[in-house]
Design a protein around this motif. Structure first.
Motif, PDB file in Angstrom:
ATOM      1  N   GLU A 129       0.909  -1.297   0.019  1.00 49.33           N
ATOM      2  CA  GLU A 129      -0.083  -0.150  -0.066  1.00 49.33           C
ATOM      3  C   GLU A 129       1.011   1.271  -0.165  1.00 49.33           C
ATOM      4  O   GLU A 129       0.861   2.085   1.125  1.00 49.33           O
ATOM      5  CB  GLU A 129      -0.999  -0.017   1.361  1.00 49.33           C
ATOM      6  CG  GLU A 129      -1.857  -1.138   1.204  1.00 49.33           C
ATOM      7  CD  GLU A 129      -2.767  -1.028   2.563  1.00 49.33           C
ATOM      8  OE1 GLU A 129      -2.945  -0.086   3.117  1.00 49.33           O
ATOM      9  OE2 GLU A 129      -3.129  -2.360   3.170  1.00 49.33           O
ATOM     10  N   PRO A 130       1.870   1.397  -1.026  1.00 51.16           N
ATOM     11  CA  PRO A 130       2.642   2.799  -0.992  1.00 51.16           C
ATOM     12  C   PRO A 130       1.931   3.739  -1.378  1.00 51.16           C
ATOM     13  O   PRO A 130       0.657   3.880  -1.988  1.00 51.16           O
ATOM     14  CB  PRO A 130       3.439   2.358  -2.200  1.00 51.16           C
ATOM     15  CG  PRO A 130       2.685   1.299  -3.029  1.00 51.16           C
ATOM     16  CD  PRO A 130       2.002   0.496  -2.161  1.00 51.16           C
ATOM     17  N   PHE A 131       2.206   5.001  -0.894  1.00 52.85           N
ATOM     18  CA  PHE A 131       1.848   6.263  -1.128  1.00 52.85           C
ATOM     19  C   PHE A 131       3.077   7.046  -1.704  1.00 52.85           C
ATOM     20  O   PHE A 131       3.992   7.173  -0.935  1.00 52.85           O
ATOM     21  CB  PHE A 131       1.282   7.022  -0.094  1.00 52.85           C
ATOM     22  CG  PHE A 131       0.920   8.505  -0.114  1.00 52.85           C
ATOM     23  CD1 PHE A 131       0.018   9.045  -0.935  1.00 52.85           C
ATOM     24  CD2 PHE A 131       1.706   9.526   0.240  1.00 52.85           C
ATOM     25  CE1 PHE A 131      -0.518  10.347  -1.425  1.00 52.85           C
ATOM     26  CE2 PHE A 131       1.661  10.806   0.030  1.00 52.85           C
ATOM     27  CZ  PHE A 131       0.462  11.037  -0.774  1.00 52.85           C
ATOM     28  N   MET A 132       3.128   7.664  -2.907  1.00 52.44           N
ATOM     29  CA  MET A 132       4.318   8.457  -3.348  1.00 52.44           C
ATOM     30  C   MET A 132       3.823   9.757  -4.184  1.00 52.44           C
ATOM     31  O   MET A 132       2.726   9.665  -4.644  1.00 52.44           O
ATOM     32  CB  MET A 132       5.035   7.261  -4.414  1.00 52.44           C
ATOM     33  CG  MET A 132       4.388   6.918  -5.508  1.00 52.44           C
ATOM     34  SD  MET A 132       5.202   5.756  -6.411  1.00 52.44           S
ATOM     35  CE  MET A 132       4.867   4.198  -5.623  1.00 52.44           C
ATOM     36  N   PHE A 133       4.791  10.480  -4.219  1.00 53.99           N
ATOM     37  CA  PHE A 133       4.642  11.703  -5.044  1.00 53.99           C
ATOM     38  C   PHE A 133       5.974  12.060  -5.489  1.00 53.99           C
ATOM     39  O   PHE A 133       7.033  11.764  -5.275  1.00 53.99           O
ATOM     40  CB  PHE A 133       4.106  12.771  -4.034  1.00 53.99           C
ATOM     41  CG  PHE A 133       4.754  13.260  -3.194  1.00 53.99           C
ATOM     42  CD1 PHE A 133       5.540  14.325  -3.059  1.00 53.99           C
ATOM     43  CD2 PHE A 133       4.632  12.696  -1.770  1.00 53.99           C
ATOM     44  CE1 PHE A 133       6.339  14.783  -2.083  1.00 53.99           C
ATOM     45  CE2 PHE A 133       5.259  13.100  -0.705  1.00 53.99           C
ATOM     46  CZ  PHE A 133       6.190  14.300  -1.047  1.00 53.99           C
ATOM     47  N   ILE A 134       6.063  13.131  -6.362  1.00 54.06           N
ATOM     48  CA  ILE A 134       7.145  13.566  -7.169  1.00 54.06           C
ATOM     49  C   ILE A 134       7.312  14.895  -6.926  1.00 54.06           C
ATOM     50  O   ILE A 134       6.386  15.665  -7.014  1.00 54.06           O
ATOM     51  CB  ILE A 134       7.292  13.468  -8.587  1.00 54.06           C
ATOM     52  CG1 ILE A 134       7.162  11.807  -8.935  1.00 54.06           C
ATOM     53  CG2 ILE A 134       8.283  13.864  -9.324  1.00 54.06           C
ATOM     54  CD1 ILE A 134       6.618  11.478 -10.403  1.00 54.06           C
ATOM     55  N   ARG A 135       8.541  15.340  -6.463  1.00 54.46           N
ATOM     56  CA  ARG A 135       8.808  16.772  -5.969  1.00 54.46           C
ATOM     57  C   ARG A 135      10.179  17.070  -6.630  1.00 54.46           C
ATOM     58  O   ARG A 135      11.133  16.417  -6.146  1.00 54.46           O
ATOM     59  CB  ARG A 135       8.800  17.086  -4.579  1.00 54.46           C
ATOM     60  CG  ARG A 135       8.846  18.415  -4.037  1.00 54.46           C
ATOM     61  CD  ARG A 135       7.803  19.327  -4.658  1.00 54.46           C
ATOM     62  NE  ARG A 135       8.300  20.648  -4.428  1.00 54.46           N
ATOM     63  CZ  ARG A 135       7.954  21.320  -3.254  1.00 54.46           C
ATOM     64  NH1 ARG A 135       7.232  21.055  -2.463  1.00 54.46           N
ATOM     65  NH2 ARG A 135       8.362  22.572  -3.101  1.00 54.46           N
ATOM     66  N   ASP A 136      10.476  18.112  -7.425  1.00 54.86           N
ATOM     67  CA  ASP A 136      11.460  18.255  -7.911  1.00 54.86           C
ATOM     68  C   ASP A 136      12.117  17.138  -8.741  1.00 54.86           C
ATOM     69  O   ASP A 136      11.532  16.601  -9.535  1.00 54.86           O
ATOM     70  CB  ASP A 136      12.636  19.145  -7.125  1.00 54.86           C
ATOM     71  CG  ASP A 136      12.186  20.461  -6.620  1.00 54.86           C
ATOM     72  OD1 ASP A 136      11.298  21.019  -7.092  1.00 54.86           O
ATOM     73  OD2 ASP A 136      12.682  20.652  -5.330  1.00 54.86           O
ATOM     74  N   SER A 137      13.420  16.605  -8.348  1.00 53.54           N
ATOM     75  CA  SER A 137      13.926  15.487  -9.198  1.00 53.54           C
ATOM     76  C   SER A 137      13.938  14.281  -8.134  1.00 53.54           C
ATOM     77  O   SER A 137      14.501  13.204  -8.344  1.00 53.54           O
ATOM     78  CB  SER A 137      15.220  15.645  -9.468  1.00 53.54           C
ATOM     79  OG  SER A 137      16.345  15.779  -8.306  1.00 53.54           O
ATOM     80  N   PHE A 138      12.899  14.209  -7.148  1.00 55.14           N
ATOM     81  CA  PHE A 138      12.921  13.196  -6.043  1.00 55.14           C
ATOM     82  C   PHE A 138      11.579  12.791  -6.172  1.00 55.14           C
ATOM     83  O   PHE A 138      10.637  13.161  -6.269  1.00 55.14           O
ATOM     84  CB  PHE A 138      12.923  13.665  -4.648  1.00 55.14           C
ATOM     85  CG  PHE A 138      14.207  14.493  -4.380  1.00 55.14           C
ATOM     86  CD1 PHE A 138      15.480  13.418  -4.359  1.00 55.14           C
ATOM     87  CD2 PHE A 138      14.385  15.735  -4.465  1.00 55.14           C
ATOM     88  CE1 PHE A 138      16.757  13.937  -4.052  1.00 55.14           C
ATOM     89  CE2 PHE A 138      15.762  16.217  -4.087  1.00 55.14           C
ATOM     90  CZ  PHE A 138      16.853  15.626  -3.943  1.00 55.14           C
ATOM     91  N   LEU A 139      11.628  11.189  -5.882  1.00 51.12           N
ATOM     92  CA  LEU A 139      10.229  10.259  -5.782  1.00 51.12           C
ATOM     93  C   LEU A 139      10.279   9.936  -4.519  1.00 51.12           C
ATOM     94  O   LEU A 139      11.328   9.291  -3.939  1.00 51.12           O
ATOM     95  CB  LEU A 139      10.044   9.230  -6.940  1.00 51.12           C
ATOM     96  CG  LEU A 139       8.940   8.565  -6.721  1.00 51.12           C
ATOM     97  CD1 LEU A 139       8.247   8.240  -8.015  1.00 51.12           C
ATOM     98  CD2 LEU A 139       9.246   7.219  -5.894  1.00 51.12           C
ATOM     99  N   LEU A 140       9.496  10.576  -3.497  1.00 51.96           N
ATOM    100  CA  LEU A 140       9.274  10.001  -2.359  1.00 51.96           C
ATOM    101  C   LEU A 140       8.158   9.250  -1.965  1.00 51.96           C
ATOM    102  O   LEU A 140       7.061   9.586  -2.539  1.00 51.96           O
ATOM    103  CB  LEU A 140       9.086  11.261  -1.268  1.00 51.96           C
ATOM    104  CG  LEU A 140      10.209  12.224  -1.504  1.00 51.96           C
ATOM    105  CD1 LEU A 140       9.907  13.507  -0.729  1.00 51.96           C
ATOM    106  CD2 LEU A 140      11.431  11.869  -0.918  1.00 51.96           C
ATOM    107  N   MET A 141       8.448   7.992  -1.363  1.00 50.39           N
ATOM    108  CA  MET A 141       7.471   6.849  -0.987  1.00 50.39           C
ATOM    109  C   MET A 141       7.470   6.570   0.213  1.00 50.39           C
ATOM    110  O   MET A 141       8.177   6.378   0.712  1.00 50.39           O
ATOM    111  CB  MET A 141       7.652   5.794  -1.871  1.00 50.39           C
ATOM    112  CG  MET A 141       6.807   4.693  -2.042  1.00 50.39           C
ATOM    113  SD  MET A 141       7.294   3.358  -3.094  1.00 50.39           S
ATOM    114  CE  MET A 141       8.219   2.432  -1.905  1.00 50.39           C
ATOM    115  N   LYS A 142       6.080   6.526   0.787  1.00 48.19           N
ATOM    116  CA  LYS A 142       5.749   5.949   2.053  1.00 48.19           C
ATOM    117  C   LYS A 142       5.413   4.568   1.971  1.00 48.19           C
ATOM    118  O   LYS A 142       4.649   4.059   1.118  1.00 48.19           O
ATOM    119  CB  LYS A 142       4.705   6.561   2.871  1.00 48.19           C
ATOM    120  CG  LYS A 142       4.342   5.935   4.201  1.00 48.19           C
ATOM    121  CD  LYS A 142       2.957   6.502   4.562  1.00 48.19           C
ATOM    122  CE  LYS A 142       1.999   5.731   3.908  1.00 48.19           C
ATOM    123  NZ  LYS A 142       0.634   5.442   4.782  1.00 48.19           N
ATOM    124  N   SER A 143       5.875   3.674   2.930  1.00 49.87           N
ATOM    125  CA  SER A 143       5.839   2.186   2.636  1.00 49.87           C
ATOM    126  C   SER A 143       5.680   1.815   4.012  1.00 49.87           C
ATOM    127  O   SER A 143       6.007   2.219   5.008  1.00 49.87           O
ATOM    128  CB  SER A 143       6.916   1.475   1.765  1.00 49.87           C
ATOM    129  OG  SER A 143       6.625   0.024   1.858  1.00 49.87           O
TER     130      SER A 143
END
Length: 176
Positions: free
Chosen positions: A83-97
């Motif tokens: 059940e990941p939650f992810m988003f893109i900000r600048d050149s980063f993909l940040l993901m909660k797991s």
């Protein structure tokens, strides 16, 4: 009074369900005194030492030599998110797991950068991690530890910095 009414209704219901049987059945029980108890004892052959083969064959089948590839690239990241939650900000993909609090990847290449935070119940550890994108230019995201209310800012260096506690100043409710 209620118990008497309940008992009388229960008895009436049981009598109605049983029905009227005009015939009586007799069940004959055999006399166990005349029957001799017969016990058969099966003797097993003794165990033998040594190898055991099934019908002149190897019990595990033929031997197969496996060839593996050792992964040594530092940007290789193998995981199974739940059940990941992810988003893109600048050149980063940040993901909660749920297997680790947060992961950071480079967006276009999707290369792993680092794991952010530790899972646990201690200070600056995450038990119920939540992430929210930031709308200001200073931070990439805000991290919230849901169980204790600590809020962290995540900058471009990917180090969380403690900001405040959202539960500070609130009285705890008494549980009933």
């Amino acid at each position: 009074m209620k118990k008497l009414l309940f008992c009388s209704l229960l008895c009436a219901g049981l009598n109605a369900c049983s029905g009227n049987k005009a015939t009586t059945e007799t069940i004959e029980v055999p006399n166990t005194d005349s029957i001799a108890a017969v016990e058969t004892i099966v003797e097993l052959s003794p165990l033998e030492e040594g190898e055991v083969f099934l019908k002149e064959q190897d019990p595990f089948g033929e031997v197969v030599e496996l060839q593996g590839t050792h992964i040594t690239d530092i940007d290789t990241f193998i995981f199974k998110p739940k059940e990941p939650f992810m988003f893109i900000r600048d050149s980063f993909l940040l993901m909660k797991s749920y297997s680790a609090p947060f992961y950071a990847f480079r967006y276009l290449e999707l290369t792993y950068i680092q794991t952010i935070g530790k899972e646990g119940k201690g200070p600056d550890e995450f038990l119920v991690p939540l992430i929210s994108p930031s709308h200001d230019s200073e931070n990439l995201a805000y991290l919230l530890e849901g169980s204790n209310g600590n809020v962290y800012a995540l900058g471009r260096d990917l180090n969380p910095v403690y900001l405040h506690n959202i539960y500070a100043g609130q009285k705890k409710k008494a549980t009933e």
